[in-house]
Design an enzyme around this catalytic site. Structure first.
Site, mmCIF file in Angstrom:
data_model
loop_
_atom_site.group_PDB
_atom_site.id
_atom_site.type_symbol
_atom_site.label_atom_id
_atom_site.label_comp_id
_atom_site.label_asym_id
_atom_site.label_seq_id
_atom_site.Cartn_x
_atom_site.Cartn_y
_atom_site.Cartn_z
ATOM 1 N N HIS A 2 58.984 79.171 13.297
ATOM 2 C CA HIS A 2 60.235 79.611 12.665
ATOM 3 C C HIS A 2 60.715 78.615 11.606
ATOM 4 O O HIS A 2 61.041 79.014 10.476
ATOM 5 C CB HIS A 2 61.340 79.808 13.701
ATOM 6 C CG HIS A 2 62.674 80.016 13.054
ATOM 7 N ND1 HIS A 2 63.054 81.227 12.504
ATOM 8 C CD2 HIS A 2 63.700 79.147 12.806
ATOM 9 C CE1 HIS A 2 64.256 81.103 11.960
ATOM 10 N NE2 HIS A 2 64.665 79.844 12.136
ATOM 11 N N ASP A 51 57.924 67.145 0.785
ATOM 12 C CA ASP A 51 57.351 67.136 2.129
ATOM 13 C C ASP A 51 58.341 66.458 3.051
ATOM 14 O O ASP A 51 59.149 65.626 2.612
ATOM 15 C CB ASP A 51 56.018 66.360 2.158
ATOM 16 C CG ASP A 51 56.250 64.858 2.235
ATOM 17 O OD1 ASP A 51 56.232 64.310 3.350
ATOM 18 O OD2 ASP A 51 56.474 64.224 1.176
ATOM 19 N N CYS A 59 60.938 85.338 15.180
ATOM 20 C CA CYS A 59 62.134 86.184 15.095
ATOM 21 C C CYS A 59 61.814 87.663 15.290
ATOM 22 O O CYS A 59 62.659 88.433 15.741
ATOM 23 C CB CYS A 59 62.839 85.952 13.761
ATOM 24 S SG CYS A 59 63.681 84.348 13.672
ATOM 25 N N ASP A 78 48.996 61.288 1.512
ATOM 26 C CA ASP A 78 49.815 60.132 1.191
ATOM 27 C C ASP A 78 48.945 58.885 1.328
ATOM 28 O O ASP A 78 48.042 58.845 2.160
ATOM 29 C CB ASP A 78 51.017 60.072 2.136
ATOM 30 C CG ASP A 78 52.039 59.036 1.709
ATOM 31 O OD1 ASP A 78 51.840 58.401 0.663
ATOM 32 O OD2 ASP A 78 53.032 58.877 2.426
ATOM 33 N N GLY A 118 49.505 55.909 2.481
ATOM 34 C CA GLY A 118 49.682 55.030 3.635
ATOM 35 C C GLY A 118 50.661 53.907 3.396
ATOM 36 O O GLY A 118 50.980 53.146 4.313
ATOM 37 N N CYS A 178 59.868 85.984 10.427
ATOM 38 C CA CYS A 178 58.761 85.227 11.007
ATOM 39 C C CYS A 178 58.326 85.829 12.342
ATOM 40 O O CYS A 178 59.040 86.630 12.949
ATOM 41 C CB CYS A 178 59.140 83.760 11.185
ATOM 42 S SG CYS A 178 60.174 83.398 12.618
ATOM 43 N N GLY A 222 60.620 55.993 -1.882
ATOM 44 C CA GLY A 222 61.673 55.055 -1.517
ATOM 45 C C GLY A 222 63.058 55.635 -1.451
ATOM 46 O O GLY A 222 64.050 54.902 -1.476
ATOM 47 N N PHE A 280 53.900 53.924 2.952
ATOM 48 C CA PHE A 280 55.125 54.011 3.748
ATOM 49 C C PHE A 280 54.863 53.645 5.201
ATOM 50 O O PHE A 280 55.681 52.994 5.849
ATOM 51 C CB PHE A 280 55.728 55.418 3.659
ATOM 52 C CG PHE A 280 56.987 55.562 4.482
ATOM 53 C CD1 PHE A 280 58.193 55.086 4.000
ATOM 54 C CD2 PHE A 280 56.966 56.156 5.734
ATOM 55 C CE1 PHE A 280 59.357 55.186 4.756
ATOM 56 C CE2 PHE A 280 58.111 56.265 6.494
ATOM 57 C CZ PHE A 280 59.316 55.781 6.002
ATOM 58 N N CYS A 286 65.478 86.784 9.260
ATOM 59 C CA CYS A 286 64.164 86.137 9.183
ATOM 60 C C CYS A 286 63.062 87.084 9.650
ATOM 61 O O CYS A 286 63.211 87.776 10.661
ATOM 62 C CB CYS A 286 64.169 84.868 10.038
ATOM 63 S SG CYS A 286 62.586 83.988 10.057
#
Length: 377
Positions: free
Chosen positions: A338, A269, A312, A96, A98, A309, A219, A100, A307
């Site tokens: 998780h 994201d 889990c 990004d 910067g 993962c 935004g 924001f 799940c």
């Protein structure tokens, strides 16, 4: 600068809505979309090792120009050969610009035509970031996808404020494009416009005229009601070029991801999965789960029985509650594994649903399993 062919390949779309899937080709690999990008602001996804990220299926992660520019510095990272070698992550990275972060530190910043003059939030030192600087810093970082420097618009903001900030973002975008070198890195433009649909459409037209490798909606999710965010998304997402990647910045909840894909967004994201993990809020196929609740004290079940993962597969809710209540560092790692696995799996399931042209059925089941109501348009 000559605009290269789009690095995005649209492979298919839903016959029922604007959902679509494709591939985004970068210097460090091909990303299947729609995709969620875990946030690694300071060259680290909090509580996660690169091996954890690979195991949960993360294809691409995000870093932040503002934070890395301040610490440890882009020249130091350049001396290591870029972010990939510095943090031992060999898959794609998006940085990004910067904008924001500078916006969120308004009391430390002054925005002018030339760029953003601001004070470091670490030591108060005076710093300056122009559109050209933002590109040069990101080129030093070596990210696969760079973002043009933008100026964010607060909520609420009046129309005159939105017009001025959006016009400045467009002028900065043109300067960013002109400053870009032939490094093979992609540069995305950012659409602003506040809460005014017509300004967002106008901004899209101007950015497309400049020509970028991809386009982002910025935004949004800045304090506006959820219904308004979805209205703006519906009004602008499909106006973005169909043959380029579409990125919705900083959004959001699992419901936001489903609605974004519904409207034709390819990339997302958000800090939510890792931040919520550190606060004991877990995402499951049945909705949200707060692990500190006393009802889990003797619960032998995994967080989510559907799940697969690492968390889990190996640990009970009771153990995870014990770790969290004891403030053990392992709690943050297992919770983050998780939550990010949940997000990456959700995106993979949506990709498959679109391929099978069953996205609306997937969306219906997604809401049916949860307390949150189905969004209507």
């Amino acid at each position: 600068m000559t605009v290269a062919a789009s690095p995005f390949t649209l492979q298919g779309r839903s016959s029922e809505c604007n959902a679509r899937y494709g591939e985004l080709t970068t210097l460090h690999g091909v990303v299947a979309t729609p995709v969620f990008m875990p946030v690694g602001t300071q060259a680290s996804v909090k509580a996660m090792t690169p091996a954890n990220l690979v195991e949960i299926g993360a294809q691409i992660i995000l870093g932040n120009t503002y934070h890395l520019y301040i610490r440890p510095g882009h020249e130091l990272i350049r001396s290591f050969g870029g972010l990939h070698r510095f943090m031992h992550w060999q898959r794609p990275i998006l940085t990004d610009s910067g904008g924001f972060q500078i916006f969120s530190l308004q009391e430390l910043a002054k925005i002018t035509e030339e760029g953003a003059a601001f004070r470091s939030h670490l030591d108060g030192s005076r710093l300056f970031l122009s559109p050209e600087d933002a590109v040069q810093v990101q080129e030093a970082l070596g990210s696969d996808i760079m973002m043009a420097l933008d100026t964010c618009i607060p909520y609420p903001a009046n129309r005159d404020e939105a017009i001025a900030a959006t016009a400045l973002t467009t002028r900065w975008a043109r300067r960013c494009r002109a400053a870009q070198s032939e490094t093979g890195q992609h540069l995305f433009g950012i659409v602003q416009g506040g809460m005014f649909p017509e300004l967002r459409v106008e901004a899209i037209e101007q950015l497309v005229e400049i020509g970028f490798d991809g386009y982002a909606l910025g935004g949004l999710s800045v304090g506006e009601p959820k219904e308004l965010m979805y209205e703006l998304l519906a009004a602008s997402a499909d106006r973005l070029p169909a043959d380029h990647a579409r990125y919705l910045m900083g959004v959001g909840t699992p419901e936001d991801l489903v609605e974004g894909v519904y409207h034709g967004i390819d990339m997302f994201d958000c800090v939510m999965p890792t931040r919520n993990a550190r606060n004991g809020m877990l995402f499951t196929s049945q909705g949200r789960l707060v692990i500190k609740n006393a009802c889990f004290q003797q619960d032998q079940r995994p967080l989510d029985e559907t799940c697969g993962c690492y968390t889990c597969r190996h640990f009970s809710r009771a153990y995870l509650r014990h770790l969290f209540q004891s403030r053990e560092i392992l709690a943050y790692q297992l919770n983050s594994i998780h939550n990010l696995h949940y997000y990456c799996t959700l995106m993979a399931e949506m990709r498959e649903a679109i391929r099978r042209d069953r996205f609306l059925a997937f969306r219906h089941v997604f809401y049916q399993q949860r307390a949150e109501p189905l969004a209507e348009y």
